[in-house]
Design a protein around this motif. Sequence first.
Motif, mmCIF file in Angstrom:
data_model
loop_
_atom_site.group_PDB
_atom_site.id
_atom_site.type_symbol
_atom_site.label_atom_id
_atom_site.label_comp_id
_atom_site.label_asym_id
_atom_site.label_seq_id
_atom_site.Cartn_x
_atom_site.Cartn_y
_atom_site.Cartn_z
ATOM 1 N N PRO A 1 0.802 -1.230 0.000
ATOM 2 C CA PRO A 1 0.000 0.000 0.000
ATOM 3 C C PRO A 1 0.833 1.278 0.000
ATOM 4 C CG PRO A 1 -0.399 -1.313 1.986
ATOM 5 C CD PRO A 1 0.554 -2.082 1.140
ATOM 6 N N GLU A 2 2.082 1.167 0.441
ATOM 7 C CA GLU A 2 2.955 2.349 0.460
ATOM 8 C C GLU A 2 3.471 2.711 -0.926
ATOM 9 O OE1 GLU A 2 5.549 -1.237 0.789
ATOM 10 O OE2 GLU A 2 3.642 -0.645 1.653
ATOM 11 N N LYS A 3 3.239 1.833 -1.909
ATOM 12 C CA LYS A 3 3.690 2.088 -3.276
ATOM 13 C C LYS A 3 2.478 2.420 -4.158
ATOM 14 C CE LYS A 3 7.620 -1.066 -3.036
ATOM 15 N NZ LYS A 3 8.226 -2.272 -3.623
ATOM 16 N N PRO A 4 2.373 3.646 -4.640
ATOM 17 C CA PRO A 4 1.201 4.040 -5.419
ATOM 18 C C PRO A 4 1.000 3.222 -6.696
ATOM 19 C CG PRO A 4 2.739 5.890 -5.165
ATOM 20 C CD PRO A 4 3.322 4.710 -4.448
ATOM 21 N N GLU A 5 2.089 2.667 -7.237
ATOM 22 C CA GLU A 5 1.970 1.891 -8.478
ATOM 23 C C GLU A 5 1.443 0.472 -8.236
ATOM 24 O OE1 GLU A 5 6.152 1.150 -6.940
ATOM 25 O OE2 GLU A 5 4.812 2.857 -7.031
ATOM 26 N N ASP A 6 1.392 0.049 -6.969
ATOM 27 C CA ASP A 6 0.897 -1.305 -6.680
ATOM 28 C C ASP A 6 -0.592 -1.378 -6.986
ATOM 29 O OD1 ASP A 6 1.221 -3.975 -5.794
ATOM 30 O OD2 ASP A 6 0.335 -3.432 -3.872
ATOM 31 N N ARG A 7 -0.989 -2.484 -7.611
ATOM 32 C CA ARG A 7 -2.380 -2.657 -8.014
ATOM 33 C C ARG A 7 -3.065 -3.655 -7.089
ATOM 34 N NH1 ARG A 7 1.007 -6.117 -9.664
ATOM 35 N NH2 ARG A 7 0.527 -8.054 -10.699
ATOM 36 N N LYS B 1 7.042 -16.755 -10.937
ATOM 37 C CA LYS B 1 7.575 -15.824 -9.947
ATOM 38 C C LYS B 1 7.583 -14.418 -10.536
ATOM 39 C CE LYS B 1 10.662 -19.171 -7.775
ATOM 40 N NZ LYS B 1 12.068 -19.427 -7.395
ATOM 41 N N THR B 2 7.178 -13.437 -9.735
ATOM 42 C CA THR B 2 7.147 -12.047 -10.213
ATOM 43 C C THR B 2 8.454 -11.317 -9.966
ATOM 44 O OG1 THR B 2 6.355 -11.163 -8.106
ATOM 45 C CG2 THR B 2 4.672 -11.907 -9.699
ATOM 46 N N GLY B 3 9.309 -11.881 -9.126
ATOM 47 C CA GLY B 3 10.520 -11.179 -8.717
ATOM 48 C C GLY B 3 10.304 -10.384 -7.443
ATOM 49 N N GLU B 4 9.074 -10.319 -6.983
ATOM 50 C CA GLU B 4 8.737 -9.614 -5.747
ATOM 51 C C GLU B 4 8.774 -10.594 -4.578
ATOM 52 O OE1 GLU B 4 5.118 -6.794 -6.511
ATOM 53 O OE2 GLU B 4 4.881 -8.613 -7.713
ATOM 54 N N THR B 5 8.867 -10.017 -3.389
ATOM 55 C CA THR B 5 8.672 -10.799 -2.178
ATOM 56 C C THR B 5 7.659 -10.064 -1.313
ATOM 57 O OG1 THR B 5 10.533 -9.707 -1.091
ATOM 58 C CG2 THR B 5 10.980 -11.822 -2.176
ATOM 59 N N SER B 6 6.976 -10.824 -0.497
ATOM 60 C CA SER B 6 6.059 -10.275 0.504
ATOM 61 C C SER B 6 6.551 -10.823 1.839
ATOM 62 C CB SER B 6 4.623 -10.716 0.214
ATOM 63 O OG SER B 6 3.739 -10.192 1.184
#
Length: 158
Positions: free
Chosen positions: A73-79, A140-145
């Motif tokens: 949520p801290e990243k405006p580009e996140d959908r 894999k998206t290359g992201e981690t959570s």
Amino acid sequence: MTTQLRLEKVTPANVLDACRLKVAPEQERFVSPVARSLAEAYADPGTAWPRLIFDGERLVGFVMAFFDVRFYPEKPEDRPRSGLWRLAIAAGEQGRGYGRFAVDQVCEEIRRRGGSGVAVTWGEGEHGPEGFYLRLGFRKTGETSGDQVVGELSLPRG
């Protein structure tokens, strides 16, 4: 796999059986207990979609989906994304198509709600679910959570 597979809502009549469902001991570090998942679903009912997996009258697993959540949520580009929040197949029941069935049902629910993709996170390690998700077509998206890998699956229009 039989044709008696179905998802059912968690009810007062089946909640205790749901809470007793256990994965294989070597997989416990990869998935939270069903009781915790149900507590999270209760706390966030607009997002969570918990369901029990039955083969005939036998409870064989638990799946919980989420809808329209921003991972960052801290990243405006996140959908907003929808996907698998939890999947637990009972010890001794794996390898019979129950997990694939549950994922397919979640995909159908996301598609029914207008979604075009499914997200999932998983922990890496021996006995982990990575191979299962990759075989189903997740990439894999290359992201981690947190400390988990983020994977996504595109849903064909149809």
